[in-house]
Design a protein around this motif. Structure first.
Motif, mmCIF file in Angstrom:
data_model
loop_
_atom_site.group_PDB
_atom_site.id
_atom_site.type_symbol
_atom_site.label_atom_id
_atom_site.label_comp_id
_atom_site.label_asym_id
_atom_site.label_seq_id
_atom_site.Cartn_x
_atom_site.Cartn_y
_atom_site.Cartn_z
ATOM 1 N N GLY A 1 0.769 -1.390 -0.259
ATOM 2 C CA GLY A 1 -0.178 0.143 -0.095
ATOM 3 C C GLY A 1 0.855 0.850 0.011
ATOM 4 N N PHE A 2 0.006 2.252 0.255
ATOM 5 C CA PHE A 2 0.859 3.778 0.043
ATOM 6 C C PHE A 2 0.015 4.779 0.838
ATOM 7 C CE2 PHE A 2 -2.433 4.774 -2.627
ATOM 8 C CZ PHE A 2 -3.056 6.187 -2.041
ATOM 9 N N ARG A 3 0.470 5.394 1.735
ATOM 10 C CA ARG A 3 0.026 6.952 2.582
ATOM 11 C C ARG A 3 0.694 8.218 2.257
ATOM 12 N NH1 ARG A 3 2.629 9.235 6.739
ATOM 13 N NH2 ARG A 3 0.726 10.767 7.945
ATOM 14 N N LEU A 4 0.098 9.293 1.806
ATOM 15 C CA LEU A 4 0.375 10.252 1.972
ATOM 16 C C LEU A 4 -0.103 11.418 2.813
ATOM 17 C CD1 LEU A 4 1.069 12.089 -0.579
ATOM 18 C CD2 LEU A 4 -0.906 12.818 -1.142
ATOM 19 N N PRO A 5 0.556 11.924 3.606
ATOM 20 C CA PRO A 5 0.384 13.012 4.396
ATOM 21 C C PRO A 5 0.454 14.349 4.318
ATOM 22 C CG PRO A 5 3.073 12.271 5.160
ATOM 23 C CD PRO A 5 1.872 11.899 3.996
ATOM 24 N N TYR A 6 -0.473 14.943 5.166
ATOM 25 C CA TYR A 6 -0.658 16.388 4.877
ATOM 26 C C TYR A 6 0.027 16.837 6.524
ATOM 27 C CZ TYR A 6 -1.567 21.708 4.794
ATOM 28 O OH TYR A 6 -1.846 22.629 4.121
ATOM 29 N N GLN B 1 9.978 21.194 7.062
ATOM 30 C CA GLN B 1 9.645 21.210 5.465
ATOM 31 C C GLN B 1 8.520 20.112 5.726
ATOM 32 O OE1 GLN B 1 9.204 23.689 3.654
ATOM 33 N NE2 GLN B 1 11.422 24.954 4.461
ATOM 34 N N PRO B 2 7.615 20.859 5.396
ATOM 35 C CA PRO B 2 6.776 19.232 5.298
ATOM 36 C C PRO B 2 6.897 17.917 4.600
ATOM 37 C CG PRO B 2 5.625 21.270 3.977
ATOM 38 C CD PRO B 2 7.195 21.435 4.900
ATOM 39 N N GLY B 3 8.288 18.397 4.251
ATOM 40 C CA GLY B 3 8.883 17.305 2.981
ATOM 41 C C GLY B 3 10.506 17.295 3.434
ATOM 42 N N ASP C 1 2.795 24.441 6.610
ATOM 43 C CA ASP C 1 1.933 23.453 6.466
ATOM 44 C C ASP C 1 2.865 23.222 4.938
ATOM 45 O OD1 ASP C 1 0.657 26.191 6.077
ATOM 46 O OD2 ASP C 1 -0.129 24.968 4.699
ATOM 47 N N GLY C 2 2.184 21.336 4.604
ATOM 48 C CA GLY C 2 2.195 21.259 2.851
ATOM 49 C C GLY C 2 2.030 20.232 3.132
#
Length: 358
Positions: A108-113, A192-194, A141-142
């Motif tokens: 699977g995958f996970r994408l956060p904000y 940073q968000p990333g 944020d991002g």
């Protein structure tokens, strides 16, 4: 819908894996957790989804930190102690999807904000002579880094109701890394968000069930590489233990296996049978969530005000009805052994909802 709730719970295995970092020293969000329909919330179950089944989930982590006073920030800068920052909250909102490739392999995958608030630091102004004053760098944020994960169950002992699984994950450098402060400068890498880095993670999960009880444990190591601003945010070692009790929604005569649906002997390696639950299932959960975090390194310079060891005790609830599950957990720090001067974690809320598809 005939869904294997045992596997539904396991989605979790890698579902939150990049989300549950706990300490202020870990200024980025991280860690896996469980977004399935039964059992633990942060701790990863060794159960996997049934072949062809899938789960989608939305989760929220809200972490609150202690306040560093202006005097603390100013004195640190005046003494040449660089890298001291204030931080109020970290909020992570994540979308997760997992699919049962086989009965023993979930991917699977996970994408956060990710949003951080209350970022403050003391700096010299442009006056003559210069004075040190505290500046509010504002929120950051991002979109965060996309994580890909897989869980392979290599042990499924039907006689002892014991399962074990290997976990691997790869965090990709897809998140935002150019957020600016209110003063127009680039936010430091840890805010940073990333991350701008390719970070592999690997570990082991074990689950043992006994009637309505489930005992889960996992250990994970996150190998962090150099990313944005030539910064290595520091390796992580995560460990979790959980005890779950199915209070309602399943017969007390069968193993819990994180669910309330019947299985015929041999259909997924269990060889047991549950009475179908007519109403919602409620799990009581108590977890210990720990994290060790290495110091941060930027262009070869180690940040002495980073890294450390944090442990949370986290009671929680999980309510499931049909193919839908909701959960909430409150984490209270019992150890915050941080390096240097950092905001300390005060409390953490983890909540979310997930839905299973056959």
């Amino acid at each position: 819908m005939s869904i294997s709730m045992r596997g539904f719970c396991a989605v979790g295995a890698a579902a939150c894996l990049i989300q549950s970092t706990t300490g202020a020293f870990a200024h980025h969000a991280g860690g896996l957790g469980n977004t399935g329909s039964g059992g633990p919330i942060v701790t990863i179950s060794a159960a996997t989804l049934d072949e062809g089944h899938s789960v989608a989930g939305i989760s929220v982590i809200y972490s609150d930190f202690s306040h560093l006073s202006d005097d603390t920030l100013i004195n640190a800068t005046a003494s040449g102690n660089e890298g001291v920052h204030g931080l109020s909250t970290i909020q992570s909102y994540a979308l997760t999807y997992a699919y049962g490739w086989t009965k023993d392999l979930t991917v699977g995958f996970r994408l956060p904000y990710i949003r951080r608030t209350g970022i403050r630091a003391a700096e010299e102004n442009d006056e003559s002579p210069p004075e040190i004053e505290v500046e509010d760098h504002g929120p950051s944020d991002g979109i965060g880094d996309l994580s890909l994960f897989a869980e392979y169950r290599f042990l499924n002992d039907r006689e002892t109701n014991t399962q074990a699984a290997l976990i691997v994950s790869l965090q990709t450098p897809t998140g935002k890394t150019n957020v600016l402060t209110r003063q127009g400068d680039l936010q430091d890498a840890e805010f940073q968000p990333g991350s701008g880095a390719w970070d592999p993670l690997f570990g082991l999960a074990v689950t043992h069930t006994l009637g309505p009880w489930s005992f889960d444990a996992n250990a994970l190591y996150n190998l962090v590489t150099t990313g944005t601003q030539d910064t290595d945010l520091g390796d992580q070692f995560l460990y979790n233990f959980a005890v779950s009790y199915r209070l309602t929604g399943v017969s007390s005569t069968g193993a819990m296996f994180h669910g309330a649906h019947a299985h015929e002997p041999g259909d997924d390696g269990h060889g047991h049978h549950h009475d179908a639950a007519s109403g919602p299932a409620l799990d009581l959960v108590l977890e210990l969530n720990g994290e060790w975090h290495a110091k941060q390194d930027t262009a070869g310079v180690v940040d002495e005000n980073s890294g450390g060891h944090t442990i949370f005790i986290a009671p929680g609830l999980r309510l499931s009805q049909g193919n839908v599950s909701g959960y909430a957990s409150i984490g209270i720090p019992v150890l915050a052994d941080e390096n240097g001067i950092q905001p300390e974690p005060e409390w953490r809320l983890i909540t979310g909802v997930s839905i299973a598809f056959e």
